[in-house]
Every structure is written in C-alpha cells, then in structure tokens.
Design a protein around this motif. Structure first.
Motif, mmCIF file in Angstrom:
data_model
loop_
_atom_site.group_PDB
_atom_site.id
_atom_site.type_symbol
_atom_site.label_atom_id
_atom_site.label_comp_id
_atom_site.label_asym_id
_atom_site.label_seq_id
_atom_site.Cartn_x
_atom_site.Cartn_y
_atom_site.Cartn_z
ATOM 1 N N UNK A 131 37.698 45.644 46.673
ATOM 2 C CA UNK A 131 38.241 44.285 46.616
ATOM 3 C C UNK A 131 37.472 43.431 45.605
ATOM 4 N N UNK A 132 38.213 42.665 44.833
ATOM 5 C CA UNK A 132 37.673 41.719 43.848
ATOM 6 C C UNK A 132 36.904 42.384 42.706
ATOM 7 N N UNK A 133 37.142 43.664 42.444
ATOM 8 C CA UNK A 133 36.489 44.359 41.337
ATOM 9 C C UNK A 133 37.383 44.456 40.107
ATOM 10 N N UNK A 134 38.704 44.511 40.336
ATOM 11 C CA UNK A 134 39.643 44.746 39.240
ATOM 12 C C UNK A 134 40.755 43.698 39.274
ATOM 13 N N UNK A 135 41.035 43.134 38.109
ATOM 14 C CA UNK A 135 42.182 42.242 37.948
ATOM 15 C C UNK A 135 43.171 42.956 37.044
ATOM 16 N N UNK A 136 44.435 42.906 37.398
ATOM 17 C CA UNK A 136 45.496 43.525 36.604
ATOM 18 C C UNK A 136 46.437 42.441 36.118
ATOM 19 N N UNK A 137 46.515 42.271 34.806
ATOM 20 C CA UNK A 137 47.440 41.321 34.213
ATOM 21 C C UNK A 137 48.588 42.115 33.604
#
Length: 93
Positions: free
Chosen positions: A84-90
C-alpha cells in the motif's frame, strides 16, 4: 558510480531517482537485481515490469501508461501486488 560521486556533482546520494521509458524503464528496474535502491522510480510504460516482485523494499514508484499499451495489464498486476502507498499508476486514454 553516480551515488559514490554524488557530492562531487552537488547531489545528495540518498535522493537519486531512477527512471526510463519502455526498455529504459526495464534498465532502471534492473538495478534492483544488483541490490541498489534509488530514492524513487519514475517509469513510463516500462518493459519487463512482470520481472520485479514488488515488496516493502520497493522505493516509491510512479508508473505512466496508456490504456492501449500492451503492457498496461502488467502494470495493473504490479499495482495490485505492491505494498500500500508504494506505487502510483497514472493512466492516459
């Protein structure tokens, strides 16, 4: 090399990020296999994303993909496995 010579170039060795697009993203990720950890990853549709197992040691990571990119499903799987909260996907349409 850059981390060990960071001070010579006015850089902070613990604040270096790695990034790239497509094959360059795969190269950036490959430093994990060498035991190196950047401060973060900035990756644009990285190839070979499925070769990395995201765990707590993964630095904060931003992924950029298009919905038509054939690698987009791998990004979705990577995000689902990541802590959780390690990867952001745009995602762009």
């Amino acid at each position: 090399w850059l981390k060990s010579h960071a001070a010579e170039h006015g850089l902070h060795p613990d604040k270096l990020s790695a990034g790239g697009g497509s094959a360059g993203g795969a190269c950036a990720l490959s430093i994990l296999r060498a035991g190196l950890r950047p401060a973060s990853f900035v990756l644009f549709n990285p190839a070979a994303l499925d070769s990395v197992e995201p765990d707590e040691s993964l630095p904060p990571t931003i992924l950029f993909f298009g919905t038509a990119d054939r690698l987009y499903p791998a990004a979705q799987k990577f995000l689902a496995k990541a802590p959780k909260n390690r990867v952001e996907l745009f995602v762009a349409k």
